[in-house]
Every structure is written in C-alpha cells, then in structure tokens.
Design an enzyme around this catalytic site. Structure first.
Site, PDB file in Angstrom:
ATOM      1  N   HIS A 157       0.822  -1.287  -0.020  1.00 41.14           N
ATOM      2  CA  HIS A 157      -0.147  -0.065   0.050  1.00 41.14           C
ATOM      3  C   HIS A 157       0.931   1.191   0.019  1.00 41.14           C
ATOM      4  CE1 HIS A 157      -3.783   2.153   0.097  1.00 41.14           C
ATOM      5  NE2 HIS A 157      -4.375   1.169   0.889  1.00 41.14           N
ATOM      6  N   SER A 158       2.167   1.319   0.480  1.00 45.01           N
ATOM      7  CA  SER A 158       2.774   2.302   0.390  1.00 45.01           C
ATOM      8  C   SER A 158       3.180   2.923  -1.155  1.00 45.01           C
ATOM      9  CB  SER A 158       4.369   2.062   0.959  1.00 45.01           C
ATOM     10  OG  SER A 158       4.944   1.037   0.049  1.00 45.01           O
TER      11      SER A 158
END
Length: 486
Positions: A142-143
């Site tokens: 998700h980064s």
C-alpha cells in the site's frame, strides 16, 4: 530515485508481526487463451506477458532503500537485481478446485509479508479451479498505491481484447546503484532542518480548519435519523465506536471471502430517488454486519462506524502512483431492524458525513504524516498494538471501500477476466475490511478478516445476498424521504 511521502511511509511503519501493509486482488479468468493445443494460460506465458508490460509499470522494478536509523522516509530506486521469476509464481488447487479452496489459499498467501529487499509485489497463477477457470492473485504494498492509482496500474496490465495492444519494446534494464548511507543521512538532516517551516504552514491550516474539525468529531454527528427503534446514530460522547468481536488485537492469520451482486438490482433500489449506488452498498454492508452480529449475540445497541477512504487526487496528479487519500467517518445504522429504514438512514448519514468531511482540508492526513520519522512511527504503532489503544479508543469499527471499475470486458494475458475481487488490508484493532469493485454489471465484494476474530467470514459474505433480497422486497412497500421520487 524518488522519496516516499509521509503517508506512503505510514503504510510501511504500521507493519508488525500480525499487520501487513499490502493490498491485493483476485482476477478469476477463463483459463483458455487460444484455440488448439497448449491453449491454456501457463506460468511461462503469464511471466512473459508481465515482463512485456514492465515499461508501462516502472513501479514493478523499484525497491526500497531505507534511510539509516529511520531518520527520514525511504526512497524508491530501480532494482539492479530485479528478477521477474521471483515475483510471478504458480500453484494448483487440488480437486475439486472449489471457490472455498480458492478463498482459503488466497487467505494464506495474503498472510505472508512482502520481502522488503525486493520490489514490493507478487503475482500468483492459481490453476485447477472448477469450470475451466484459473485465478490470478496479485498483491502490492500500500506504500506504492491507493485505490485510484491501483486502478491505473490495472489499466497498464489489462487489455480490452484478447489480442492485447502494442507495448514498448523491452529495453535493457540496468537499475540504479543504491545511494551511499552517508549521503542519505546528510539529505535527511537537510529535510529535518526544513520541518519547522513546514510545521508553521500545517499549524496555520489546522487553525483555519478548527470549525470543520470540531463539526466532524463533535456531538453534532449524534443526529436522530428515521426509524421506529432508532437510537442516536452516534453516541453523544463523540466518535468512539461500539465494541464488536472483530475489534480486537489481530493474529497473523487471515480469512478471505468473496461474493458478487448484480449491479442492476442495486441500481433499481435508487431509481427515482436521491440514493447513490454507494448509499446502497453501505446499507448492504450494514445489514450483513447486523445479521452476523445478531448470529453471534454481539449486536451493539449503538450503530457501528465505518471509515470510508476518499481520494483527494487532483486532476494534475492523475496517473501518478503513491497515496492521495483521506478518510471519511460514517455511522452504519446497524441498530435499525427494518431494511428500508436502514437504507434511508444510510443515505442521510452519508450525506452528513460528506458535508463534514468537506470541512476538513483534503491534504490534512498527508501533511500530518509527513512529520513522522519512520523509526518513531514504527515504534508508535508497536506501542499502540501492545497497549491495545486502537481497541480502547476506537473511532471506527471497520473500513468499507467502494471502487468504481470498468464496464467493458477485460483480458489478462489473453485470458478473459470473468470476475475481479479485492483483497484489502487490516489495521490492528480492526479485524475486518470490506472492499467492493464494480466490473461489467456486477459488484464484486472482497471481505478480509482476522482468522480468529471472524472464523465464519463466508457466512457474513452470504448475508450480503440476503440483504439485497430483503431491501428489494422492502422497496416495494416502504417509501421514505430518501426513496421518494424526485
């Protein structure tokens, strides 16, 4: 080389031994990609296909470089040791290859953290599904993406025809040499020196936003909505969500369940009214949650609270990766027993939540997270998990996300995509997430939960179909303000 934003880095810092920062998806495809012999989708074919798309998805060849001592946010660099065969893998389901077996296998794969020494993504070809089908499970950290940029990523990989499209020639890829640690430390020192000026701006923005923040987190959210057995939509103590079985510390194990509903049936509930498709989706989730909590004799008298991701990506940021997202808190009328009244209440709650969210700066979350040094942020998350802070002072019970998808048939490596199911992430203290993706006239629900907290997640997924049936029946006999013809 590109540095992660504070918000991107937040998804790295939140990871513990039982919380993972990656999100994923499952594309169920027709395994037959061509006529004749050797016509089925194979690992070799899929690997070569993904490799051909790498110029369109530079992120797939980027890995992290951490700043020494965690003094600043990490950087992306082109991985000089990139190996496509490490990232594209294969497994086969044993006979009979049921959907239940698929959900169990995806849950196990999703409960494995990504290797931070390599680009943060993996893709699995899962063969052996009933009906001549296969599944392609992918996960990415998700980064690197949010819901919107994840959709852009899919656009680069999926095609609108089985033949595909012209793609750039595969160029010789050399990668980048990792930067010297001393250089990274000096750069982080420069960034720290600039933080006071940045802080002044953020504080000024916060000061101008105090009225909006007070409205969003204050007792004004405790509004009374229609319903014979309705209590205050939120308690007058503010945004503290009621306790549920899935609001507890997480284990390292997961359950994943999936289902799909016809979009036409959902849209029929909003015909001639002010309702939106998202209102109906939220009401379906509220009803399914109520049924599951009643089944387990754990239904709170107060409504649950959902966090709803909201994209704050501007027009000029379209096509960029990373996270441009905020959160909107919306009460779920799980305290109402009548499906029609729940739908009315959900419409009003979403309208109020949007108004209150609009009073908060779109960049607030990104601005605040920019200050958190990774070393401190990671320790803060671990301390929070140890003290069970998110469980004790919990502003919401779960995240519910609805992502609009394509309306036309798509193909993955020449295989027709039959269904697309999201596989999202969990945060400690919130052991349940419901994410919805629309595709070709259907809504595809992906539910992810802690295995110990929600062992019968498939039951909750089944309640979504029952809730839609009851809402459809209720629409014929119940007309309130939200359902009245416009």
């Amino acid at each position: 080389m590109q540095q992660l934003s504070g918000l991107d880095g937040w998804f790295l810092a939140m990871e513990t031994s039982s919380v993972y920062g990656h999100v994923g998806s499952v594309c169920v495809v027709d395994a037959k990609v061509a006529e004749g012999i050797d016509s089925r989708l194979t690992l070799e074919h899929l690997t070569r296909f993904v490799e051909s798309r790498l110029p369109l998805v530079p992120l797939f060849r980027r890995r992290l470089v951490m700043v020494p001592l965690g003094l600043d946010h990490p950087y992306w660099i082109d991985d000089p040791d990139f190996d496509i065969e490490f990232h594209v893998r294969e497994l086969a389901l044993p006979a009979p290859g049921s959907d239940r077996q698929l959900s169990e296998q995806v849950a196990r794969l999703h409960a494995r953290p990504l290797d931070r020494s390599r680009p943060l993504w993996e893709l699995y070809l899962i063969t052996g599904l009933l009906g001549g089908r296969a599944a392609i499970y992918s996960k990415i950290h998700h980064s690197a993406i949010d819901g919107v940029s994840g959709g852009d990523l899919l656009t680069a990989v999926l095609d609108i025809s089985a033949e595909g499209r012209p793609v750039p020639d595969v160029e010789v890829f050399e990668g980048e040499r990792p930067p010297d640690p001393t250089w990274l430390l000096s750069r982080s020192a420069f960034a720290l020196a600039r933080q006071p000026m940045h802080a002044v701006r953020v504080v000024a923005d916060l000061a101008r936003s105090i009225p909006g923040l007070a409205t969003a987190i204050g007792p004004s959210l405790a509004q009374r909505l229609p319903g014979r057995d309705n209590e205050d939509l939120l308690s007058t103590t503010g945004l503290h969500a009621p306790g549920t079985p899935f609001n507890a510390p997480l284990s390292a194990h997961r359950r994943w369940a999936f289902t799909d509903l016809p979009l036409a049936e959902v849209k029929s509930l909003r015909a001639g009214s002010e309702l939106t498709v998202n209102d109906v989706v939220m009401a379906l989730c509220a009803g399914a949650l109520r049924r599951w909590l009643e089944l387990h004799q754990a239904l709170p008298t107060a409504p649950l609270v959902a966090a709803v991701p909201v994209s704050v990506r501007t027009t000029d940021q379209k096509g960029t990766l990373g996270n441009k997202v905020s959160m909107m808190l919306a009460p779920l009328p799980t305290n109402l027993s009548d499906p029609g009244e729940r739908l009315e209440a959900m419409h009003q709650a979403m309208r109020a939540a949007k108004d209150q969210h609009g009073a908060i700066p779109a960049s607030l979350l990104a601005d605040v997270t920019q200050f958190a040094m990774p070393a401190l942020a990671n320790q803060a998350w671990r301390l929070s998990a140890k003290l069970r802070l998110l469980e004790r002072v919990n502003p919401f019970n779960l995240i519910i996300s609805n992502i609009p998808g394509p309306k036309v048939p798509l193909y993955f490596a020449g295989a027709k995509v039959l269904a697309y199911y999201p596989v999202s992430a969990l945060v400690d203290g919130q052991g349940l997430n419901i994410t919805v993706m629309s595709y070709r006239g259907s809504l595809y629900f992906g539910l992810i939960a802690c295995r110990e907290l929600v062992p019968d997640l498939d039951v909750m997924a089944g309640f979504l179909r029952e809730e839609l049936d009851d809402l459809t029946a209720a629409a014929g006999r119940h007309q309130g303000p939200a359902l009245a013809a416009g």
